[in-house]
Design a protein around this motif. Sequence first.
Motif, mmCIF file in Angstrom:
data_model
loop_
_atom_site.group_PDB
_atom_site.id
_atom_site.type_symbol
_atom_site.label_atom_id
_atom_site.label_comp_id
_atom_site.label_asym_id
_atom_site.label_seq_id
_atom_site.Cartn_x
_atom_site.Cartn_y
_atom_site.Cartn_z
ATOM 1 N N LEU A 93 0.831 -1.208 0.000
ATOM 2 C CA LEU A 93 0.000 0.000 0.000
ATOM 3 C C LEU A 93 0.861 1.253 0.000
ATOM 4 O O LEU A 93 0.577 2.207 -0.729
ATOM 5 N N LEU A 94 1.912 1.246 0.799
ATOM 6 C CA LEU A 94 2.808 2.393 0.855
ATOM 7 C C LEU A 94 3.475 2.628 -0.501
ATOM 8 O O LEU A 94 3.512 3.755 -1.008
ATOM 9 N N CYS A 95 3.972 1.570 -1.111
ATOM 10 C CA CYS A 95 4.632 1.682 -2.423
ATOM 11 C C CYS A 95 3.652 2.152 -3.499
ATOM 12 O O CYS A 95 3.980 3.021 -4.305
ATOM 13 N N LEU A 96 2.461 1.570 -3.498
ATOM 14 C CA LEU A 96 1.458 1.966 -4.501
ATOM 15 C C LEU A 96 1.004 3.408 -4.293
ATOM 16 O O LEU A 96 0.819 4.156 -5.261
ATOM 17 N N ALA A 97 0.835 3.814 -3.036
ATOM 18 C CA ALA A 97 0.422 5.192 -2.758
ATOM 19 C C ALA A 97 1.497 6.174 -3.211
ATOM 20 O O ALA A 97 1.201 7.200 -3.835
#
Length: 169
Positions: free
Chosen positions: A88-92
């Motif tokens: 989620l952090l990488c995609l955000a």
Amino acid sequence: MRTALSILYRAAEILGAVALALIAVLIVTQVASRLFGRMVPGADELAGYCMAASFFLMLGPALRRGAHIRVGVLVERLRGGARRAMELLCLAFATALSGYFAWYWLRMTSDSYEFGDLSQGVLPIPLWMPQATMAAGLVVLVVALVDDLLAVLQGRPASYQNAQMQSEG
């Protein structure tokens, strides 16, 4: 909605492939014309624009197919909630960064159109034309990233994870 997104990704992929084919046509035409002592004015310039169009238009479809080079050294070692949080952090982050580039590229394309900017090469090509293909590719990438971000938020795997599982299985 899924059908519309699939059509968008497929259209970007097809347009990127067409741009690649145009590069081949331009190169073959340039080689053939040299055999007869001629030149195709601006062929190098047009091939460069087609290369940029192909690259940018293929960004979103490549993400969906898991074809991007991803550094998964850390993420692949994580399990469960920690892995999901890192995805989620990488995609955000990727969505925000790509969105930033897309927004400013769209603004630059609009400015080029309004000011009537022309290329500096042999052919005076309006710069908004090649810039628009690049902006479209960035927008498709942002849509693909948001699509994957929403999937992971809903507890499903991202498209690139599905593609990786299919290629391994």
